[in-house]
Design a protein around this motif. Sequence first.
Motif, PDB file in Angstrom:
ATOM      1  N   LEU A   1      -5.495  10.693   2.318  1.00 45.18           N
ATOM      2  CA  LEU A   1      -5.588   9.236   2.343  1.00 45.18           C
ATOM      3  C   LEU A   1      -4.248   8.550   2.089  1.00 45.18           C
ATOM      4  CD1 LEU A   1      -8.979   8.593   0.500  1.00 45.18           C
ATOM      5  CD2 LEU A   1      -8.487   8.425   2.937  1.00 45.18           C
ATOM      6  N   TYR A   2      -3.190   9.340   1.867  1.00 43.22           N
ATOM      7  CA  TYR A   2      -1.862   8.731   1.770  1.00 43.22           C
ATOM      8  C   TYR A   2      -1.049   9.134   2.987  1.00 43.22           C
ATOM      9  CZ  TYR A   2       2.213   6.447  -0.088  1.00 43.22           C
ATOM     10  OH  TYR A   2       3.269   5.583  -0.237  1.00 43.22           O
ATOM     11  N   ASP A   3      -0.767   8.140   3.821  1.00 43.66           N
ATOM     12  CA  ASP A   3      -0.030   8.363   5.062  1.00 43.66           C
ATOM     13  C   ASP A   3       1.455   8.100   4.801  1.00 43.66           C
ATOM     14  OD1 ASP A   3      -0.522   8.394   8.309  1.00 43.66           O
ATOM     15  OD2 ASP A   3       1.214   7.187   7.710  1.00 43.66           O
ATOM     16  N   PHE A   4       2.316   9.010   5.233  1.00 47.18           N
ATOM     17  CA  PHE A   4       3.733   8.880   4.916  1.00 47.18           C
ATOM     18  C   PHE A   4       4.460   7.908   5.839  1.00 47.18           C
ATOM     19  CE2 PHE A   4       2.513  12.534   2.532  1.00 47.18           C
ATOM     20  CZ  PHE A   4       3.260  12.435   1.372  1.00 47.18           C
ATOM     21  N   GLU A   5       3.694   7.193   6.652  1.00 44.51           N
ATOM     22  CA  GLU A   5       4.239   6.072   7.405  1.00 44.51           C
ATOM     23  C   GLU A   5       3.597   4.753   6.964  1.00 44.51           C
ATOM     24  OE1 GLU A   5       3.344   7.484  11.353  1.00 44.51           O
ATOM     25  OE2 GLU A   5       5.473   7.859  11.731  1.00 44.51           O
ATOM     26  N   ALA A   6       2.288   4.788   6.709  1.00 41.57           N
ATOM     27  CA  ALA A   6       1.551   3.545   6.444  1.00 41.57           C
ATOM     28  C   ALA A   6       1.187   3.343   4.982  1.00 41.57           C
ATOM     29  CB  ALA A   6       0.280   3.510   7.285  1.00 41.57           C
ATOM     30  N   GLY A   7       1.281   4.406   4.161  1.00 40.54           N
ATOM     31  CA  GLY A   7       0.896   4.278   2.765  1.00 40.54           C
ATOM     32  C   GLY A   7      -0.561   4.638   2.536  1.00 40.54           C
ATOM     33  N   LEU A   8      -1.168   4.065   1.484  1.00 37.18           N
ATOM     34  CA  LEU A   8      -2.544   4.386   1.122  1.00 37.18           C
ATOM     35  C   LEU A   8      -3.503   3.839   2.177  1.00 37.18           C
ATOM     36  CD1 LEU A   8      -4.431   5.606  -1.044  1.00 37.18           C
ATOM     37  CD2 LEU A   8      -4.502   3.344  -2.099  1.00 37.18           C
ATOM     38  N   LEU A   9      -4.389   4.686   2.657  1.00 36.74           N
ATOM     39  CA  LEU A   9      -5.368   4.287   3.669  1.00 36.74           C
ATOM     40  C   LEU A   9      -6.658   3.912   2.961  1.00 36.74           C
ATOM     41  CD1 LEU A   9      -4.708   7.199   6.216  1.00 36.74           C
ATOM     42  CD2 LEU A   9      -3.683   4.906   6.177  1.00 36.74           C
ATOM     43  N   VAL A  10      -6.913   2.615   2.843  1.00 40.34           N
ATOM     44  CA  VAL A  10      -8.148   2.178   2.214  1.00 40.34           C
ATOM     45  C   VAL A  10      -9.232   2.106   3.280  1.00 40.34           C
ATOM     46  CG1 VAL A  10      -6.995   0.912   0.380  1.00 40.34           C
ATOM     47  CG2 VAL A  10      -7.537  -0.249   2.505  1.00 40.34           C
ATOM     48  N   PRO A  11     -10.482   2.393   2.920  1.00 35.51           N
ATOM     49  CA  PRO A  11     -11.566   2.340   3.906  1.00 35.51           C
ATOM     50  C   PRO A  11     -11.646   0.978   4.579  1.00 35.51           C
ATOM     51  CG  PRO A  11     -12.310   3.372   1.874  1.00 35.51           C
ATOM     52  CD  PRO A  11     -10.942   2.837   1.602  1.00 35.51           C
TER      53      PRO A  11
ATOM     54  N   LEU B   1       0.829  -1.206   0.000  1.00 37.72           N
ATOM     55  CA  LEU B   1       0.000   0.000   0.000  1.00 37.72           C
ATOM     56  C   LEU B   1       0.863   1.257   0.000  1.00 37.72           C
ATOM     57  CD1 LEU B   1      -2.921  -0.995   2.391  1.00 37.72           C
ATOM     58  CD2 LEU B   1      -3.036  -0.562  -0.062  1.00 37.72           C
ATOM     59  N   MET B   2       2.176   1.072   0.049  1.00 38.66           N
ATOM     60  CA  MET B   2       3.124   2.166  -0.116  1.00 38.66           C
ATOM     61  C   MET B   2       3.661   2.108  -1.543  1.00 38.66           C
ATOM     62  SD  MET B   2       4.978   1.158   3.446  1.00 38.66           S
ATOM     63  CE  MET B   2       6.379   2.259   3.336  1.00 38.66           C
ATOM     64  N   CYS B   3       3.833   3.254  -2.171  1.00 43.42           N
ATOM     65  CA  CYS B   3       4.367   3.249  -3.537  1.00 43.42           C
ATOM     66  C   CYS B   3       5.839   2.828  -3.509  1.00 43.42           C
ATOM     67  CB  CYS B   3       4.180   4.617  -4.193  1.00 43.42           C
ATOM     68  SG  CYS B   3       5.161   5.950  -3.464  1.00 43.42           S
ATOM     69  N   PRO B   4       6.367   2.314  -4.625  1.00 42.10           N
ATOM     70  CA  PRO B   4       7.752   1.834  -4.649  1.00 42.10           C
ATOM     71  C   PRO B   4       8.771   2.864  -4.179  1.00 42.10           C
ATOM     72  CG  PRO B   4       6.612   1.081  -6.603  1.00 42.10           C
ATOM     73  CD  PRO B   4       5.661   2.003  -5.896  1.00 42.10           C
ATOM     74  N   ALA B   5       8.592   4.137  -4.543  1.00 39.42           N
ATOM     75  CA  ALA B   5       9.544   5.161  -4.100  1.00 39.42           C
ATOM     76  C   ALA B   5       9.537   5.284  -2.581  1.00 39.42           C
ATOM     77  CB  ALA B   5       9.196   6.503  -4.740  1.00 39.42           C
ATOM     78  N   HIS B   6       8.360   5.180  -1.993  1.00 39.82           N
ATOM     79  CA  HIS B   6       8.217   5.246  -0.533  1.00 39.82           C
ATOM     80  C   HIS B   6       8.899   4.043   0.110  1.00 39.82           C
ATOM     81  CE1 HIS B   6       5.183   5.872   3.034  1.00 39.82           C
ATOM     82  NE2 HIS B   6       6.445   5.904   3.424  1.00 39.82           N
ATOM     83  N   ARG B   7       8.621   2.850  -0.397  1.00 34.94           N
ATOM     84  CA  ARG B   7       9.242   1.642   0.155  1.00 34.94           C
ATOM     85  C   ARG B   7      10.762   1.702   0.048  1.00 34.94           C
ATOM     86  NH1 ARG B   7       5.162  -1.132  -2.855  1.00 34.94           N
ATOM     87  NH2 ARG B   7       6.737  -1.970  -4.271  1.00 34.94           N
ATOM     88  N   SER B   8      11.247   2.226  -1.071  1.00 37.67           N
ATOM     89  CA  SER B   8      12.689   2.323  -1.270  1.00 37.67           C
ATOM     90  C   SER B   8      13.324   3.233  -0.224  1.00 37.67           C
ATOM     91  CB  SER B   8      12.983   2.846  -2.680  1.00 37.67           C
ATOM     92  OG  SER B   8      14.363   2.957  -2.888  1.00 37.67           O
ATOM     93  N   GLU B   9      12.670   4.343   0.065  1.00 36.79           N
ATOM     94  CA  GLU B   9      13.196   5.260   1.083  1.00 36.79           C
ATOM     95  C   GLU B   9      13.190   4.609   2.461  1.00 36.79           C
ATOM     96  OE1 GLU B   9      11.107   8.950   0.993  1.00 36.79           O
ATOM     97  OE2 GLU B   9      11.748   9.458  -1.038  1.00 36.79           O
ATOM     98  N   VAL B  10      12.117   3.884   2.767  1.00 38.38           N
ATOM     99  CA  VAL B  10      12.028   3.217   4.067  1.00 38.38           C
ATOM    100  C   VAL B  10      13.117   2.151   4.189  1.00 38.38           C
ATOM    101  CG1 VAL B  10      10.590   1.712   5.506  1.00 38.38           C
ATOM    102  CG2 VAL B  10       9.573   3.682   4.361  1.00 38.38           C
ATOM    103  N   LEU B  11      13.337   1.383   3.126  1.00 34.18           N
ATOM    104  CA  LEU B  11      14.376   0.352   3.174  1.00 34.18           C
ATOM    105  C   LEU B  11      15.767   0.960   3.327  1.00 34.18           C
ATOM    106  CD1 LEU B  11      13.074  -2.190   0.517  1.00 34.18           C
ATOM    107  CD2 LEU B  11      13.584  -2.695   2.911  1.00 34.18           C
ATOM    108  N   THR B  12      16.005   2.088   2.688  1.00 33.52           N
ATOM    109  CA  THR B  12      17.297   2.765   2.842  1.00 33.52           C
ATOM    110  C   THR B  12      17.502   3.181   4.295  1.00 33.52           C
ATOM    111  OG1 THR B  12      17.272   3.571   0.561  1.00 33.52           O
ATOM    112  CG2 THR B  12      18.673   4.761   2.125  1.00 33.52           C
TER     113      THR B  12
END
Length: 717
Positions: free
Chosen positions: A697-707, A475-486
């Motif tokens: 609806l896009y959380d910069f810790e959790a990603g996309l917040l789906v209902p 639910l996180m976009c690839p760019a977001h996941r990449s930053e978190v992994l770094t």
Amino acid sequence: MFYAHTKAGVDENEWQLLDDHLIGVAKLASKFSAIFGGSDWGELVGKFHDYGKFKPDFQKKLHSNSNVIVDHKSIGARLVSDHLGQAGKLLSFCIAGHHGGLPDSTHRNLGESLDDILDKAGPYIDSVPELSSTFAPEKLPFTFTSVFQLSFFTRMLFSALVDADFLDTERYMDPEKFSKRESGPDLSVLYEALNKRISIFEPDTYINKLRCEILDHCLESAERDPGLFSLTVPTGGGKTLTSMAFALKHALKHGMRRVIYVIPYTSIIEQNAHVFKQIFPPGSVIEHHSNFDSSKLKDEEEIPSADLKHRLACENWDAPVVVTTNVQFFESLFAAKPSRCRKLHNLAGSVVILDEAQMLPVEYLKPCMRGLEELVENYNSSVVLCTATQPALQKSENFTDGLEIAAELAPDPDRMHREFKRTKLHDKGVLSLDEVAQEICGKDQGLCIVNTRARAAELFSKIKDEPGAGHLSALMCPAHRSEVLTDIRARLAAGKPCRVVSTQLIEAGVDVSFPVVIRELAGLDSIAQAAGRCNREGELAEMGQVSVFEPAEGLAGYFRQAAGNAQNTLRLHPEDSFSPQAMHHFFADTYWLKSDQLDKKKVLEDLNSPHGQWDFRTAAKKFRLIENEMVPIIVKYNDKAEKLLRDLVFADFPASILRKLQQFTVQVYTQQFAALNDMGAIEIVDESYAVLVDESLYDFEAGLLVPENISNDNFIV
């Protein structure tokens, strides 16, 4: 004069002659079919695929520039069916489906059947030129031992036809685009580049010494005859580059054409493709997955050359290295649509690497295995089942549906397992999510992997205020996941607090190493993959600690059977639950005891009927590895994403921008997409591309917040 195609603004004397098109397609289809011994079949199906364009009604349509639909497929299909008996039946399927897709043999409410199409030809059969008396193929290219093999050959022949038809038509309609197609560098160039990379590997540590031993053994094994191989390499053993080194050397030894690297998750395909692109010269690697539907892209006139070449190669996999997903690979093997089948003939004469082969879906296992067997037995390909936890797929007295494995490529898997052992597994029993959160918070550095996106988000919410808290899911976009992994890797290296909750996407090839890993109960293969994120380099003075728990809140339905099999194996192998013997036991439970469930939708029944009564379209509809389709949503993650979105809105030629925007997309299931659309949270740009406009609806810790009401237990990664 009879014509095949016209072009706007071009005089009639420059239209493509029908004879030229039939000959051009016949030559290409013959060339494409030659790799599996079917060149005369390819020539024949190409020669007659558009025979219906000799009909006066079709020629009248061309001259009047009318949009009236005139059937032109039934004539050729009927002619070969009438004149060639069983051989004609195979060819008639291909000709009848070369625009709309391979049909069912008889009517099953899925569009026109082959019988329907053949019946259409009757009134027009005398309006076309007579057939030559010397056009029949002499024999089938190999000895067939099952009806499925005949249906598979038909599909491969269909692939050769539709790709040839696309290309010959493009050669006339858009010669500039056609000229952009190229097959990329020779495999010898790639092998030289990879050798340069691996030559710097040094056995300077105990783990690196083992990695070099595995690599050397695989390179020696590359001399073997083509076949179906297993490569059992413990996590951290370097199987990505080792398998590629084997594949390239093996391909060069046996005159094979390409390497196809198949990965279970879209979320990590770009990571693996990036590794290969760093090693191989430009134009060597294409990555093909479903983030965007290329059919929605506009005119390619102004797409940068490299992007256009990549897109063209994705159409038919004409490239030295293809990196793709399980979904794209296996669904194509059983597809009916021309666009999905174009690539199939290019699987012949290839080395196919199935990374994380244990993730083949159980309910489709028989069709998958039969397709792999066919590629190896009759299409000059080799297949490598590559995994740290080799599934019990080998044919045996207890598992007669299994595969005939020619050889294991790694040296002594039992010894390698012992040598690479770096973790100890503990069973925590039943824990609530609050108790799991306490476990995570009680460690300075720890990773917790759970089965679903919803559970990962819920668990992360309980630890998010802790130092070094992190979250990973699709639910996180690839760019977001990449930053978190770094950030995760930096914290681990510096010894800083690092407490991470992730879905299972972190298990497939993500290079991180925690001292402690906690895993929600799942299949033993998943638990072993999770253990591969613990003490990965053997950096700890003692064994890394891996534990499993059963959630008090219950397991998602998808995981219950595999988790039950895992619990059974853990009881029987408490001392070493990841040993080859334990894994063999787990997969025996998973496969051998449910043979009636290995083709749950009975796909093979549709392709095994005698006398050519095959239902290609029905089989394709049944064979869907992901039942719930997914849709990409673009998120405005950072300034770069914002700029690309602004450019997209005004772009006449968006393909290049869309490729860059893949780093800022989240895949959601159709029901989630519908709910977000109903909320007004997304906007459809240019009637094609969904953009998240409700940025809350896009959380910069959790990603996309789906209902919450559409969060589904089966939404896994």
